[in-house]
Design an enzyme around this catalytic site. Structure first.
Site, PDB file in Angstrom:
ATOM      1  N   SER A  67       0.825  -1.202   0.000  1.00  0.00           N
ATOM      2  CA  SER A  67       0.000   0.000   0.000  1.00  0.00           C
ATOM      3  C   SER A  67       0.865   1.259   0.000  1.00  0.00           C
ATOM      4  CB  SER A  67      -0.926   0.016   1.221  1.00  0.00           C
ATOM      5  OG  SER A  67      -1.911  -0.977   1.134  1.00  0.00           O
ATOM      6  N   SER A 155      -4.841   0.102  -2.443  1.00  0.00           N
ATOM      7  CA  SER A 155      -4.026   0.490  -1.292  1.00  0.00           C
ATOM      8  C   SER A 155      -4.934   0.839  -0.130  1.00  0.00           C
ATOM      9  CB  SER A 155      -3.146   1.697  -1.632  1.00  0.00           C
ATOM     10  OG  SER A 155      -3.936   2.861  -1.778  1.00  0.00           O
ATOM     11  N   LYS A 156      -4.473   0.556   1.077  1.00  0.00           N
ATOM     12  CA  LYS A 156      -5.250   0.893   2.276  1.00  0.00           C
ATOM     13  C   LYS A 156      -4.792   2.267   2.759  1.00  0.00           C
ATOM     14  CE  LYS A 156      -7.234  -1.698   6.161  1.00  0.00           C
ATOM     15  NZ  LYS A 156      -8.594  -1.788   5.613  1.00  0.00           N
ATOM     16  N   ALA A 157      -5.036   3.251   1.924  1.00  0.00           N
ATOM     17  CA  ALA A 157      -4.627   4.624   2.191  1.00  0.00           C
ATOM     18  C   ALA A 157      -5.659   5.318   3.081  1.00  0.00           C
ATOM     19  CB  ALA A 157      -4.468   5.388   0.886  1.00  0.00           C
ATOM     20  N   TYR A 161     -10.579   6.617   2.991  1.00  0.00           N
ATOM     21  CA  TYR A 161     -11.667   6.241   3.885  1.00  0.00           C
ATOM     22  C   TYR A 161     -12.650   7.377   4.179  1.00  0.00           C
ATOM     23  CZ  TYR A 161     -10.135   1.515   4.363  1.00  0.00           C
ATOM     24  OH  TYR A 161      -9.847   0.201   4.079  1.00  0.00           O
TER      25      TYR A 161
END
Length: 300
Positions: A67, A155-157, A161
């Site tokens: 990520s 990606s867990k950006a 969120y």
């Protein structure tokens, strides 16, 4: 408001263990101003043997690194050392069943240039299933999953969120438990923080990668289907197909596996207790707790 820490909580911060109440960040940080950061969500369980174990730590930290690379955040960390740090944080806080949150964030920089340095923290707290234990009343959100040509959506950006917050809050304001986001083409994508599966005629279906964040729990559910001989298909899914499902469930590290009650007020034909989703839910819990799971629990 839920309290994630107290005056005794210890976290890992840039290679040292420090009290959460004494840790400091710079208010001019690029992550704070632009959401330019990456996080992971990991769970630890007290297993059947009594040992506390983190579930799939390698897979989580591999994604953590990936990520960062996808959005040009420097990743100078050794994953084995970070996994060891997670266990130390659990030990220092006397946690056995816990949610673990690693975060890589950036120092002061008011430009839109990629970061050249980073900080890291790992914290943990006692957190039950994020979406609760009751079946979910879900609505289709007016917000779409972001365009994959506009962002590295795998990606867990952190900044990504905001989309999830908007969708989830909208659902709750309408009286629902959670939202379902569609992709830019109107196909089913995922929840604000969970992947989706549904059952139809003995087969489990899930949206194919491309417009979703392919979760670690999603991969585990696919693994469980293989182990139990449950047919599984990854495909583009229309809203109409989903509304004709026999049963539906969300999955994610925070949510674990949780069934749906309805979509936009419309229920499903199969009781959750008789669904393949319920079997998968039980198999998932057995897997994280390292308990034996009996195949005969699968409904006919």
């Amino acid at each position: 408001m839920y309290s994630y820490y107290n005056e005794n909580t210890i976290l890992y911060f840039d290679g040292a263990y420090t009290k959460a109440t004494e840790a400091k960040i710079d208010l001019y940080g690029q992550s704070l101003h632009y959401g330019y950061a990456v996080f992971e969500g990991i769970r630890a369980y007290k297993t059947a043997s009594g040992e506390v174990k983190i579930f799939k730590p390698k897979e989580h930290f591999d994604r953590f690194k990936r990520s960062c690379e996808l959005i040009h955040i420097p990743y100078k960390y050794n994953n084995d050392e970070l996994i060891a740090a997670c266990y130390k944080v659990l030990e220092l806080n006397n946690l056995e069943e816990a949610y673990i949150r690693p975060l890589v964030f950036c120092p002061p920089n008011m430009t839109l240039k990629a970061a050249s340095e980073t900080h890291i923290l790992i914290c943990a707290w006692d957190w039950g299933a994020y979406l609760g234990e009751k079946l979910l009343r879900v609505c289709i959100s007016s917000y779409q999953r972001p365009n994959p040509k506009a962002f590295k959506i795998e990606s867990k950006a952190a900044g990504l969120y905001v989309n999830s917050i908007l969708a989830s809050q909208e659902a709750k304001e309408k009286g629902y438990d959670e939202a379902l986001l569609l992709d830019i083409n109107g196909f089913v994508a995922e929840g604000p923080g969970a992947n989706l599966f549904y059952e139809k005629a003995g087969t489990i279906y899930t949206p194919a990668p491309g417009n979703i964040l392919p979760g670690i729990t999603r991969a585990t559910v696919i693994e469980i289907c293989g182990e139990l001989g449950i047919p599984l298909v990854e495909k583009q899914i229309t809203v109409e197909e989903l509304k004709q499902a026999e049963a539906v469930f969300y999955c994610g590290t925070a949510a674990e596996v949780i069934g749906w009650d309805s979509l936009d007020g419309q229920g499903f034909s199969k009781p959750w207790a008789e669904s393949l989703g319920k079997v998968i839910q039980q198999a998932y819990k057995a897997k994280v707790l390292e308990k034996e799971f009996k195949r005969e629990a699968i409904p006919a």
